[in-house]
Write a protein that holds these residues in place. Structure first.
Motif, PDB file in Angstrom:
ATOM      1  N   ARG A  59       0.837  -1.199   0.000  1.00 48.38           N
ATOM      2  CA  ARG A  59       0.000   0.000   0.000  1.00 48.38           C
ATOM      3  C   ARG A  59       0.874   1.251   0.000  1.00 48.38           C
ATOM      4  NH1 ARG A  59      -5.437  -0.302   3.248  1.00 48.38           N
ATOM      5  NH2 ARG A  59      -5.752  -1.660   1.422  1.00 48.38           N
ATOM      6  N   ILE A  60       0.605   2.141  -0.952  1.00 46.67           N
ATOM      7  CA  ILE A  60       1.400   3.344  -1.166  1.00 46.67           C
ATOM      8  C   ILE A  60       0.481   4.561  -1.053  1.00 46.67           C
ATOM      9  CG2 ILE A  60       2.970   4.526  -2.759  1.00 46.67           C
ATOM     10  CD1 ILE A  60       3.933   1.756  -1.839  1.00 46.67           C
ATOM     11  N   ALA A  61       1.005   5.646  -0.457  1.00 47.99           N
ATOM     12  CA  ALA A  61       0.238   6.887  -0.360  1.00 47.99           C
ATOM     13  C   ALA A  61       1.059   8.040  -0.919  1.00 47.99           C
ATOM     14  CB  ALA A  61      -0.150   7.169   1.088  1.00 47.99           C
ATOM     15  N   ALA A  62       0.419   8.867  -1.726  1.00 45.61           N
ATOM     16  CA  ALA A  62       1.012  10.109  -2.230  1.00 45.61           C
ATOM     17  C   ALA A  62       0.244  11.248  -1.580  1.00 45.61           C
ATOM     18  CB  ALA A  62       0.916  10.181  -3.752  1.00 45.61           C
ATOM     19  N   CYS A  63       0.906  11.986  -0.700  1.00 42.15           N
ATOM     20  CA  CYS A  63       0.231  12.911   0.209  1.00 42.15           C
ATOM     21  C   CYS A  63       0.547  14.370  -0.119  1.00 42.15           C
ATOM     22  CB  CYS A  63       0.669  12.648   1.648  1.00 42.15           C
ATOM     23  SG  CYS A  63       0.693  10.900   2.125  1.00 42.15           S
ATOM     24  N   THR A  64      -0.433  15.216   0.069  1.00 43.52           N
ATOM     25  CA  THR A  64      -0.215  16.660   0.020  1.00 43.52           C
ATOM     26  C   THR A  64      -0.695  17.257   1.342  1.00 43.52           C
ATOM     27  OG1 THR A  64      -2.368  17.149  -0.953  1.00 43.52           O
ATOM     28  CG2 THR A  64      -0.556  16.728  -2.464  1.00 43.52           C
ATOM     29  N   ASN A 111       2.382   0.597 -14.171  1.00 43.44           N
ATOM     30  CA  ASN A 111       2.537   0.054 -15.518  1.00 43.44           C
ATOM     31  C   ASN A 111       1.560   0.692 -16.508  1.00 43.44           C
ATOM     32  OD1 ASN A 111       3.646  -1.571 -17.512  1.00 43.44           O
ATOM     33  ND2 ASN A 111       2.295  -3.303 -17.078  1.00 43.44           N
ATOM     34  N   GLY A 112       1.451   2.011 -16.438  1.00 45.12           N
ATOM     35  CA  GLY A 112       0.609   2.741 -17.376  1.00 45.12           C
ATOM     36  C   GLY A 112      -0.841   2.870 -16.981  1.00 45.12           C
ATOM     37  N   ALA A 113      -1.256   2.261 -15.876  1.00 43.79           N
ATOM     38  CA  ALA A 113      -2.662   2.307 -15.443  1.00 43.79           C
ATOM     39  C   ALA A 113      -2.784   3.183 -14.196  1.00 43.79           C
ATOM     40  CB  ALA A 113      -3.181   0.909 -15.151  1.00 43.79           C
ATOM     41  N   LEU A 114      -3.783   4.039 -14.181  1.00 47.02           N
ATOM     42  CA  LEU A 114      -4.027   4.899 -13.022  1.00 47.02           C
ATOM     43  C   LEU A 114      -4.702   4.095 -11.916  1.00 47.02           C
ATOM     44  CD1 LEU A 114      -4.007   7.776 -11.792  1.00 47.02           C
ATOM     45  CD2 LEU A 114      -6.285   8.091 -12.808  1.00 47.02           C
ATOM     46  N   LEU A 115      -4.073   4.087 -10.730  1.00 45.33           N
ATOM     47  CA  LEU A 115      -4.650   3.381  -9.589  1.00 45.33           C
ATOM     48  C   LEU A 115      -5.448   4.308  -8.679  1.00 45.33           C
ATOM     49  CD1 LEU A 115      -1.781   0.962  -8.453  1.00 45.33           C
ATOM     50  CD2 LEU A 115      -3.613   0.561 -10.097  1.00 45.33           C
ATOM     51  N   ALA A 116      -4.940   5.536  -8.484  1.00 41.34           N
ATOM     52  CA  ALA A 116      -5.612   6.452  -7.555  1.00 41.34           C
ATOM     53  C   ALA A 116      -5.159   7.874  -7.839  1.00 41.34           C
ATOM     54  CB  ALA A 116      -5.307   6.079  -6.108  1.00 41.34           C
ATOM     55  N   GLU A 117      -6.032   8.830  -7.546  1.00 41.81           N
ATOM     56  CA  GLU A 117      -5.683  10.245  -7.663  1.00 41.81           C
ATOM     57  C   GLU A 117      -6.550  11.046  -6.715  1.00 41.81           C
ATOM     58  OE1 GLU A 117      -6.566  11.955 -11.498  1.00 41.81           O
ATOM     59  OE2 GLU A 117      -8.347  10.709 -11.745  1.00 41.81           O
ATOM     60  N   TYR A 169      -4.621  12.683   0.518  1.00 43.80           N
ATOM     61  CA  TYR A 169      -3.666  11.746  -0.074  1.00 43.80           C
ATOM     62  C   TYR A 169      -4.373  10.774  -1.002  1.00 43.80           C
ATOM     63  CZ  TYR A 169      -5.236   9.046   4.032  1.00 43.80           C
ATOM     64  OH  TYR A 169      -5.994   8.431   5.002  1.00 43.80           O
ATOM     65  N   ALA A 170      -3.638  10.376  -2.026  1.00 41.53           N
ATOM     66  CA  ALA A 170      -4.059   9.259  -2.876  1.00 41.53           C
ATOM     67  C   ALA A 170      -3.450   7.996  -2.294  1.00 41.53           C
ATOM     68  CB  ALA A 170      -3.574   9.472  -4.304  1.00 41.53           C
ATOM     69  N   ILE A 171      -4.222   6.932  -2.260  1.00 42.91           N
ATOM     70  CA  ILE A 171      -3.722   5.679  -1.677  1.00 42.91           C
ATOM     71  C   ILE A 171      -4.084   4.522  -2.601  1.00 42.91           C
ATOM     72  CG2 ILE A 171      -5.791   5.245  -0.279  1.00 42.91           C
ATOM     73  CD1 ILE A 171      -3.810   4.355   1.978  1.00 42.91           C
TER      74      ILE A 171
END
Length: 680
Positions: free
Chosen positions: A13-18, A254-260, A270-272
């Motif tokens: 599980r990965i999170a991209a946070c602002t 791999n080219g596919a959007l998982l979360a935004e 955050y996107a997770i």
């Protein structure tokens, strides 16, 4: 680790946070970062990335050189280090720091009280609104070695990877903003060196159209690197003296959007997403040119690996990623329409090339009134139209046997007439009775014995008539059997759906064919009369119609024997496309099919057919799939005729995507399933 845990099945599980930044207040920013980090920890996250210069604020310009700011950043970093001791996620946080007489714009990589490493930004923009070289130094010229910072000592270098010792395949790399705007980003070399999760912590002020460019770069880099790519940009709180900020965060795989996330947030968000590390490993393993590129990229050999232990959670955390119920059939209407357009035209293009190259005058096809033969016929009709040939050069036969229903035979006649092909009815029952009598079969003595011989006498006779008709009319037999039937061995060797001169359906799974027919209707490929007949055929039960049903008895059902095609196509996709273990396929199937209300259904999918499958049923039908696919049906695929590959999920042609021994067995796959998937 329990079956329900995502970490057991190769996910992380990965999170991209602002965050909402407070300019030149590192302590306050650290507090917000920790608040978000604790939320990520509660959700079982392995990695949480925060924007470029998140501790100080990106937009403070020359204030980056103020000792008071840099002292406060170091104190805030020490706070993060101490607080992280009880948190699971690796925290990747942007900060300015002093090193070797300069200030560097870096990503601090923090885990459980350790500063694992410090990665400086390589490429500093000095164009348009950017003046970064005025304040900070480029990382590629920094002295190599360790840095002492915030009471910790850690490697300081651009070429660092961070590898989880207890989560196979979780290898992190981080780059900073401009690093991925250059022609050869550092993350490319990092991926070749083994990184699977690429992070970009960014400042990136927003202008019209820039968000779409970022998306394109993230998508492209994740696809080229066969990796996950998590991107996070600075947002609210950054100075709007000259520019504005949108806080864009997204995760690609791999080219596919998982979360935004939504853009222009007022506060932290955050996107997770759960990244499939097995999928990335399989893709790299299959695509040998990926490793060939590594061998020709000297920079890939320069990376240092820093180990850490994640101690992943064992709980059922759900699954934070889209899982299509029908992996061959996207639920997004626009994407489905595009896929159907491409699939249909791939089939038509394949057939027209064969007809032209071999100077074929006519096509001979058996039309049952079912889905597969219907679709093959409308492909043939379009091919003839493109070649400028009359549709009467398609010689179509409906060949009723002992169990042919009036509905399917009627549909076959209506479709042949509506398309304007040369239609015939040839009753195979007299010839079948003769053959059964010649064999001394009990049916010839009036006994209701409907065994495999009884079925295949009918299938074989149909094929005999079609091939001899092709001789007579100077044509070729067009095959109708689909990818799903080939996978399950649900075709009679040498006859029936297995053999033809050219098979346009061999690369099309059963679950896609009905949507292809719907697309043909909706896009107006043929007349309204043809469309009406196609609608009637879509409502037909999938049946070989070989065994007669007594009064009040249900007709022979294919899916009662080999399993629901919805599930079996799901199993086929992940077996053929990615080579996953059966236990992982069962886990994914449960997430996709365990709840009718979860996720999206393809457009126009009938409400009555929207059903759920419990784990017990998934396990049962998956075992049947494994037995049929690996255990005995390969010999049929080894002798299949030519036909175009259609779906990206793969084909089963021995000359194309799939090479396997005809005398293999399914033991290890079935044992893995029984060992690792609970019965309920």
């Amino acid at each position: 680790m329990r079956f329900e845990s995502l970490y057991r099945h190769g996910f992380a599980r990965i999170a991209a946070c602002t965050i909402r930044t407070i300019l030149t207040d590192p302590a306050a920013n650290a507090a917000v970062i920790l608040e978000v980090a604790r939320e990520c920890d509660a959700r079982g996250t392995a990695v949480a990335a925060f924007p470029e210069l998140a501790l100080s604020g990106y937009s403070i310009e020359d204030l980056l050189l103020q000792d008071a700011v840099l002292d406060a950043v170091e104190a805030a970093a020490a706070t993060l280090l101490e607080a992280s001791r009880i948190l699971r996620p690796v925290l990747v946080v942007g900060a300015p720091l002093r090193h070797a007489g300069r200030v560097y714009n870096v990503a601090m990589v923090i885990h459980r009280g350790r500063l694992l490493g410090v990665v400086p930004k390589t490429y500093l923009p000095t164009y348009r609104e950017f003046y970064e070289k005025r304040q900070v130094a480029a990382g590629d010229g920094a002295p190599a070695g360790d840095i002492c910072f915030a009471g910790a000592t850690a490697p300081f270098a651009t070429a660092l990877l961070f590898e989880a010792e207890d989560v196979p395949g979780l290898i992190l790399h981080t780059e900073i903003c401009e690093d991925f705007w250059v022609p050869i980003p550092p993350s490319g070399s990092a991926a070749l060196a083994g990184a699977t999760v690429l992070l970009n912590i960014s400042g990136s002020p927003i202008t019209i159209g820039k968000a779409e460019t970022r998306r394109m770069l993230c998508q492209s880099q994740s696809a080229r690197c066969l990796a996950a790519y998590a991107y996070t940009a600075a947002g609210a709180g950054e100075s709007t003296t000259e520019v504005a900020w949108d806080g864009q965060a997204e995760i690609w795989e791999n080219g596919a959007l998982l979360a935004e996330t939504a853009r222009f947030p007022r506060g932290a968000q955050y996107a997770i997403a759960d990244v499939d590390l097995d999928l990335l490993r399989q893709e790299r393993m299959r695509q040998g040119t990926f490793d060939d590129n590594r061998r020709n990229t000297p920079a890939a050999a320069s990376f240092r690996r820093i180990p850490f232990r994640l101690d992943p959670p064992d709980a059922d955390l759900g699954l934070e990623r889209p899982i299509e119920r029908f992996p061959f059939v996207p639920a997004n209407p626009e994407r489905l329409a595009q896929d159907c357009y491409e699939a249909y035209n791939i089939q038509v293009a394949g057939l027209t090339q064969r007809l032209e190259a071999a100077h074929i005058k006519r096509l001979v096809i058996g039309v049952s009134g079912g889905l597969d033969s219907t679709h093959a016929l409308i492909v043939a009709a379009k091919a003839m139209d493109l070649l400028g040939k009359p549709r009467t050069d398609i010689v179509a036969y409906t060949l009723p046997g002992f169990a042919t229903s009036d509905d399917t035979k009627g549909n076959a006649h209506q479709l042949m007439a509506a398309l304007g092909v040369t239609g015939h009815e040839l009753d195979i029952k007299p010839a079948a009775r003769q053959m059964l009598a010649d064999l001394g079969h009990p049916y010839s003595r009036g006994e209701p014995v409907y065994d495999i011989t009884f079925e295949n006498v009918q299938a074989g006779l149909r094929t005999d008539y079609l091939f001899r008709a092709a001789n007579y009319f100077d044509g070729i037999v067009l095959g109708t059997g689909d990818l799903s039937e080939l996978a399950l061995g649900w075709c009679t060797y040498g006859v029936g759906d297995q053999m033809s001169h050219y098979n346009v359906n061999a690369g099309v799974p059963k679950t896609l064919i009905q949507h292809l027919i719907r697309w043909v209707i909706a896009s107006g490929q043929f007349s309204a009369e043809v469309g009406e007949t196609l609608v009637a055929i879509l409502d037909t039960e999938i049946s070989p119609e070989l065994v007669p049903a007594t009064e009040g008895q249900a007709i022979q059902s294919t899916e009662a024997k080999v399993g629901p095609y919805a599930l079996q196509d799901f199993h086929l996709y992940y077996t053929l496309r990615y080579g996953f273990r059966p236990s992982k396929i069962a886990f994914l199937a449960l997430r996709a099919w365990g709840d009718v209300a979860r996720g999206h259904w393809p457009p126009h999918f009938p409400e009555a057919k929207r059903i759920a499958y419990p784990l017990k049923d998934i396990r049962h039908w998956l075992e049947i799939f494994l037995q049929r696919f690996f255990g005995f049906s390969q010999f049929k695929r080894s002798a299949m005729p030519n036909g175009p590959k259609v779906a990206a999920g793969g084909s089963l042609s021995p000359r194309g995507d799939w090479r396997a021994p005809s005398d293999g067995n399914a033991r290890i796959w079935i044992e893995e399933l029984r060992r690792n998937v609970p019965e309920a």
